[in-house]
Write a protein that holds these residues in place. Sequence first.
Motif, PDB file in Angstrom:
ATOM      1  N   LEU A  62      -0.799   2.910   0.377  1.00 26.27           N
ATOM      2  CA  LEU A  62      -1.008   2.599  -1.029  1.00 26.27           C
ATOM      3  C   LEU A  62      -0.633   1.389  -1.279  1.00 26.27           C
ATOM      4  O   LEU A  62      -1.059   0.485  -2.115  1.00 26.27           O
ATOM      5  CB  LEU A  62      -0.288   3.700  -2.091  1.00 26.27           C
ATOM      6  N   ASN A  63       0.768   0.843  -0.628  1.00 22.03           N
ATOM      7  CA  ASN A  63       1.445  -0.433  -0.830  1.00 22.03           C
ATOM      8  C   ASN A  63       1.438  -1.130   0.443  1.00 22.03           C
ATOM      9  O   ASN A  63       2.576  -1.282   1.096  1.00 22.03           O
ATOM     10  CB  ASN A  63       2.556  -0.491  -1.492  1.00 22.03           C
ATOM     11  N   PRO A  64       0.222  -1.708   1.200  1.00 22.67           N
ATOM     12  CA  PRO A  64       0.314  -2.232   2.527  1.00 22.67           C
ATOM     13  C   PRO A  64       0.940  -3.604   2.421  1.00 22.67           C
ATOM     14  O   PRO A  64       1.175  -4.213   1.365  1.00 22.67           O
ATOM     15  CB  PRO A  64      -1.155  -2.435   2.913  1.00 22.67           C
ATOM     16  N   PHE A  65       1.517  -3.850   3.536  1.00 19.05           N
ATOM     17  CA  PHE A  65       2.006  -5.409   3.691  1.00 19.05           C
ATOM     18  C   PHE A  65       1.033  -6.616   3.551  1.00 19.05           C
ATOM     19  O   PHE A  65      -0.293  -6.139   3.881  1.00 19.05           O
ATOM     20  CB  PHE A  65       2.738  -5.571   5.052  1.00 19.05           C
ATOM     21  N   ASP A  92      -5.804  -4.424   2.250  1.00 21.00           N
ATOM     22  CA  ASP A  92      -6.360  -4.141   0.896  1.00 21.00           C
ATOM     23  C   ASP A  92      -5.572  -3.148   0.129  1.00 21.00           C
ATOM     24  O   ASP A  92      -5.325  -2.030   0.553  1.00 21.00           O
ATOM     25  CB  ASP A  92      -7.762  -3.288   1.390  1.00 21.00           C
ATOM     26  N   PRO A  93      -5.024  -3.903  -0.964  1.00 22.85           N
ATOM     27  CA  PRO A  93      -4.039  -3.171  -2.091  1.00 22.85           C
ATOM     28  C   PRO A  93      -4.473  -1.617  -2.082  1.00 22.85           C
ATOM     29  O   PRO A  93      -5.837  -1.509  -2.421  1.00 22.85           O
ATOM     30  CB  PRO A  93      -4.126  -3.895  -2.987  1.00 22.85           C
ATOM     31  N   SER A  94      -3.855  -0.876  -2.247  1.00 21.77           N
ATOM     32  CA  SER A  94      -4.089   0.655  -2.717  1.00 21.77           C
ATOM     33  C   SER A  94      -4.889   1.411  -1.585  1.00 21.77           C
ATOM     34  O   SER A  94      -5.241   2.467  -1.731  1.00 21.77           O
ATOM     35  CB  SER A  94      -4.774   0.767  -4.151  1.00 21.77           C
ATOM     36  N   PHE A  95      -5.238   0.786  -0.281  1.00 16.21           N
ATOM     37  CA  PHE A  95      -6.047   1.499   0.585  1.00 16.21           C
ATOM     38  C   PHE A  95      -5.432   1.521   1.907  1.00 16.21           C
ATOM     39  O   PHE A  95      -5.319   2.521   2.518  1.00 16.21           O
ATOM     40  CB  PHE A  95      -7.277   0.911   0.809  1.00 16.21           C
ATOM     41  N   GLY A  96      -4.925   0.225   2.473  1.00 19.79           N
ATOM     42  CA  GLY A  96      -4.357   0.141   3.797  1.00 19.79           C
ATOM     43  C   GLY A  96      -4.472  -1.201   4.305  1.00 19.79           C
ATOM     44  O   GLY A  96      -4.859  -2.186   3.733  1.00 19.79           O
ATOM     45  N   MET A  97      -4.069  -1.203   5.576  1.00 16.58           N
ATOM     46  CA  MET A  97      -4.024  -2.427   6.517  1.00 16.58           C
ATOM     47  C   MET A  97      -4.530  -2.241   7.694  1.00 16.58           C
ATOM     48  O   MET A  97      -4.148  -1.123   8.398  1.00 16.58           O
ATOM     49  CB  MET A  97      -2.827  -3.021   6.437  1.00 16.58           C
TER      50      MET A  97
END
Length: 128
Positions: A62-65, A92-97
Amino acid sequence: MLNGSNKKTTGGGRAGRKWAKQRAVRRCPFVASVEVTESRSRTRLSARTSEVGLGGCYVDALNPFATGTQVNLRIVRDQGIFEAKAKVVYSDPSFGMGLSFTEMAPEQRLILENWLEEIVLQLRPVAQ
């Protein structure tokens, strides 16, 4: 077999199409617990993976770097622990990295190769 083609593939998770990139190595579906630690601040994020390959993985968070962040990665699964250094290549904020592995010890690569071999064998259709 684990060396992918040069075709364009989508990234992991729900943001895959938005972040579609050409990859040198194929990723496989892979759900496991992951701990991602920012190298400088030591900020730790607990999440899960959704894809993994020899070159990197996708982490649902939810809070990726931010893109470009250097991290230490630790994937925990019943069959062991995989550790590597990586770089956030897209976020991608709220999704992942999406992470690209930058450094791993030979024994860690062997663990990852064994996991991928197991996944590929499970995905292979059974001959009738």
